[in-house]
Write an enzyme that holds these catalytic residues in place. Structure first.
Site, PDB file in Angstrom:
ATOM      1  N   ARG A   1      16.609 -41.344   0.423  1.00  0.00           N
ATOM      2  CA  ARG A   1      16.411 -41.697   1.832  1.00  0.00           C
ATOM      3  C   ARG A   1      15.749 -40.568   2.606  1.00  0.00           C
ATOM      4  NH1 ARG A   1      21.720 -43.709   4.573  1.00  0.00           N
ATOM      5  NH2 ARG A   1      20.248 -43.884   6.315  1.00  0.00           N
ATOM      6  N   LEU A   2      16.278 -39.360   2.481  1.00  0.00           N
ATOM      7  CA  LEU A   2      15.674 -38.242   3.201  1.00  0.00           C
ATOM      8  C   LEU A   2      14.284 -37.946   2.653  1.00  0.00           C
ATOM      9  CD1 LEU A   2      15.771 -36.048   5.315  1.00  0.00           C
ATOM     10  CD2 LEU A   2      17.066 -34.611   3.730  1.00  0.00           C
TER      11      LEU A   2
ATOM     12  N   GLU B   1       0.828  -1.199   0.000  1.00  0.00           N
ATOM     13  CA  GLU B   1       0.000   0.000   0.000  1.00  0.00           C
ATOM     14  C   GLU B   1       0.867   1.255   0.000  1.00  0.00           C
ATOM     15  OE1 GLU B   1      -2.102  -3.086   2.682  1.00  0.00           O
ATOM     16  OE2 GLU B   1      -0.062  -2.532   2.066  1.00  0.00           O
TER      17      GLU B   1
ATOM     18  N   THR C   1      23.524 -36.105   0.304  1.00  0.00           N
ATOM     19  CA  THR C   1      23.568 -35.414  -0.982  1.00  0.00           C
ATOM     20  C   THR C   1      24.800 -34.513  -1.070  1.00  0.00           C
ATOM     21  OG1 THR C   1      21.166 -35.478  -1.228  1.00  0.00           O
ATOM     22  CG2 THR C   1      22.330 -33.790  -2.474  1.00  0.00           C
TER      23      THR C   1
ATOM     24  N   ALA D   1      13.419 -34.274  -9.720  1.00  0.00           N
ATOM     25  CA  ALA D   1      13.498 -34.390 -11.176  1.00  0.00           C
ATOM     26  C   ALA D   1      13.867 -35.828 -11.511  1.00  0.00           C
ATOM     27  CB  ALA D   1      14.536 -33.427 -11.742  1.00  0.00           C
TER      28      ALA D   1
ATOM     29  N   ASP E   1      27.196 -35.324  -4.084  1.00  0.00           N
ATOM     30  CA  ASP E   1      27.081 -34.437  -5.244  1.00  0.00           C
ATOM     31  C   ASP E   1      27.744 -33.076  -5.074  1.00  0.00           C
ATOM     32  OD1 ASP E   1      25.512 -36.463  -6.319  1.00  0.00           O
ATOM     33  OD2 ASP E   1      23.624 -35.533  -5.685  1.00  0.00           O
TER      34      ASP E   1
END
Length: 372
Positions: A304-305, A46, A197, A155, A201
Site C-alpha cells: 500500500r505505501l 583533501e 509493516t 524483494a 512484521d
C-alpha cells in the site's frame, strides 16, 4: 580520477550528511597520497590525503589533486579545502563535479584559479563525472531539490510477489541478496517504512548482514501513533523518528498518550501536516528529513505505501531483488490501481542488472530523474 572515485565510495557509509568525496594526489605520474571524507566533524577528502602525505614526511608542492567534488571554500566544521590546496602549493586540480551547495557553488574553483592553480572541471557527461554523481546522488538531491534521494527496495519472486497470501515471506530471496540489500541500507541516511509493516512484521530496519560504522535512522509513517513502544526498530541502536498527525476529536487524548509512550521509549515524535488521504504529507516529510541532513532515504514498506509513493512520483530509484521462484497468488510489490491504457504505465530506465547469488538485482530509475 578512478582512484579518487574508489576513495569516495569508501566514504559512502560514513560521511553523511557530508558528501562522500575522494581525493588522489599525483606527482610525476606517481600517486603520492589518497583520502576520503571522514565522519561528520572529521577532515574532508583533501585534508585526509594531505595529512597522509605529511605523516610520511612528504609534501604536495607541484602535485595534481584529483577530487570528485569541488573543494569547499567556506568554514564549516573544518577549514576550507581550497585554502589547504593553495597553501600546499598544488599545481593543478582536476574536479569531477561542481558543488551545488550554496556555500560553495563555484567559489572553490574561483579561489584555486585566483591563486594561480590550473583547474580542470570535467564536463557533466564525462563517464567519471557521472560516476561521481552516482556516488553523491543523495547529497546532490538534498542540495538541489531540498529532499533526499528516495530509493525503494523490494524483494520478491519472479512473478512479482513479496509474500504468500498468508503473509509468509521468509525467505523468498537468498542470503547473498539479503546481505546486498543490507549494504544498500547501510549507505542510506535513513530507512523508512509504514506503520502497517511495523504492526505486521515488527522489523528492526537496522544493518546487520554487513559491517557499518553507523546505523541509518529508522523512520515510520504513522498517522495515529500506533507504533508499539516495544517495537524492535525502537530498540535498535541509533535514532528512530515517527511521523504522525496532531490528534483531534474524541480520540485526541488516546492518540496523544500513544505519542508520549513512543517518546518515552526513545523515539523522536514529529507532528506532520496531512495530505488529502489524511496521512502525513510525504512532501513535507521529505523536506523535513532533508533539513535534518538525510541524503539518501531507503524505503522498505508494504504494497500500500509502495503504491502511494510510486503514484505520487517520489521514487527516484527502484532496487528490486527477484528470486528464481514462481509463487502464484500472493502479496504484490505494490498495490497499484488498474490502468485503462498501457501508455499510462510508469516507465523506467534500467541502470544496472546483476546476479547476486541465485537472485537477480535490478536497479531502475524514471528517465532523467538524476539529471540535476
Amino acid at each position: 580520477m578512478a582512484l579518487a572515485l574508489a576513495e569516495g565510495r569508501k566514504a559512502l557509509w560514513r560521511s553523511a550528511p557530508n558528501p562522500p568525496v575522494g581525493c588522489a594526489l599525483v606527482r610525476d605520474g606517481q600517486v603520492i597520497a589518497t583520502g576520503h571524507t571522514a565522519e561528520v566533524g572529521g577532515p574532508h577528502a583533501e585534508a585526509t590525503a594531505l595529512a597522509d602525505l605529511h605523516a610520511r614526511g612528504a609534501h604536495a608542492r607541484g602535485a595534481t589533486a584529483y577530487v570528485t567534488l569541488e573543494p569547499c571554500s567556506h568554514h564549516g566544521r573544518t577549514p576550507p579545502c581550497a585554502d589547504a590546496l593553495v597553501r600546499e602549493g598544488v599545481a593543478r586540480v582536476v574536479v569531477a563535479l561542481a558543488d551545488p551547495n550554496p556555500l560553495v557553488a563555484g567559489r572553490g574553483v574561483e579561489r584555486l584559479r585566483a591563486a594561480g592553480i590550473d583547474v580542470t572541471l570535467l564536463p557533466p557527461d564525462h563517464p567519471q563525472a557521472r560516476a561521481a554523481r552516482d556516488t553523491m546522488i543523495g547529497f546532490l538531491s538534498r542540495m538541489v531539490r531540498q529532499r533526499p534521494w528516495v530509493r525503494m527496495k523490494i524483494a520478491g519472486s519472479l512473478d512479482g510477489r513479496t509474500a504468500l497470501d498468508n503473509g509468509e515471506s521468509q525467505w523468498i530471496t537468498g542470503p547473498d541478496a539479503r546481505a546486498d540489500g543490507h549494504a544498500w541500507r547501510a549507505r542510506a541516511s535513513a530507512v523508512m517504512t509504514g506503520v502497517g509493516t511495523v504492526l505486521d512484521d515488527d522489523p528492526r530496519l537496522d544493518v546487520r548482514a554487513v559491517q557499518t560504522p553507523r546505523q541509518p535512522w529508522r523512520v515510520v509513517l504513522d498517522t495515529h501513533w500506533r507504533t508499539p513502544p516495544g517495537s524492535r526498530l525502537l530498540q535498535s541502536p541509533g535514532t528512530a523518528l515517527v511521523y504522525g498527525a496532531t490528534a483531534q476529536g474524541p480520540e485526541a487524548a488516546a492518540a496523544m498518550a500513544r505519542r508520549q509512550a513512543l517518546v518515552d521509549a526513545g523515539a523522536t515524535a514529529i507532528d506532520a501536516p496531512t495530505g488529502a488521504d489524511a496521512r502525513p504529507d510525504l512532501a513535507w516529510v521529505l523536506a523535513d528529513l532533508a533539513a535534518r541532513g538525510v541524503n539518501e532515504l531507503h524505503l522498505e514498506a508494504g504494497a500500500r505505501l509502495n503504491a502511494s509513493v510510486i503514484q505520487s512520483g517520489w521514487v527516484d530509484e527502484f532496487l528490486l531483488y527477484l528470486a528464481p521462484k514462481l509463487i502464484g497468488p500472493g502479496r504484490a510489490l505494490a498495490d497499484l490501481p488498474p490502468l485503462a491504457r498501457l501508455a499510462d504505465a510508469t516507465t523506467l530506465r534500467f541502470v544496472d542488472v546483476a546476479l547476486v547469488g541465485d537472485d537477480l538485482r535490478v536497479v531502475a530509475r524514471p528517465p532523467g530523474r538524476d539529471l540535476f
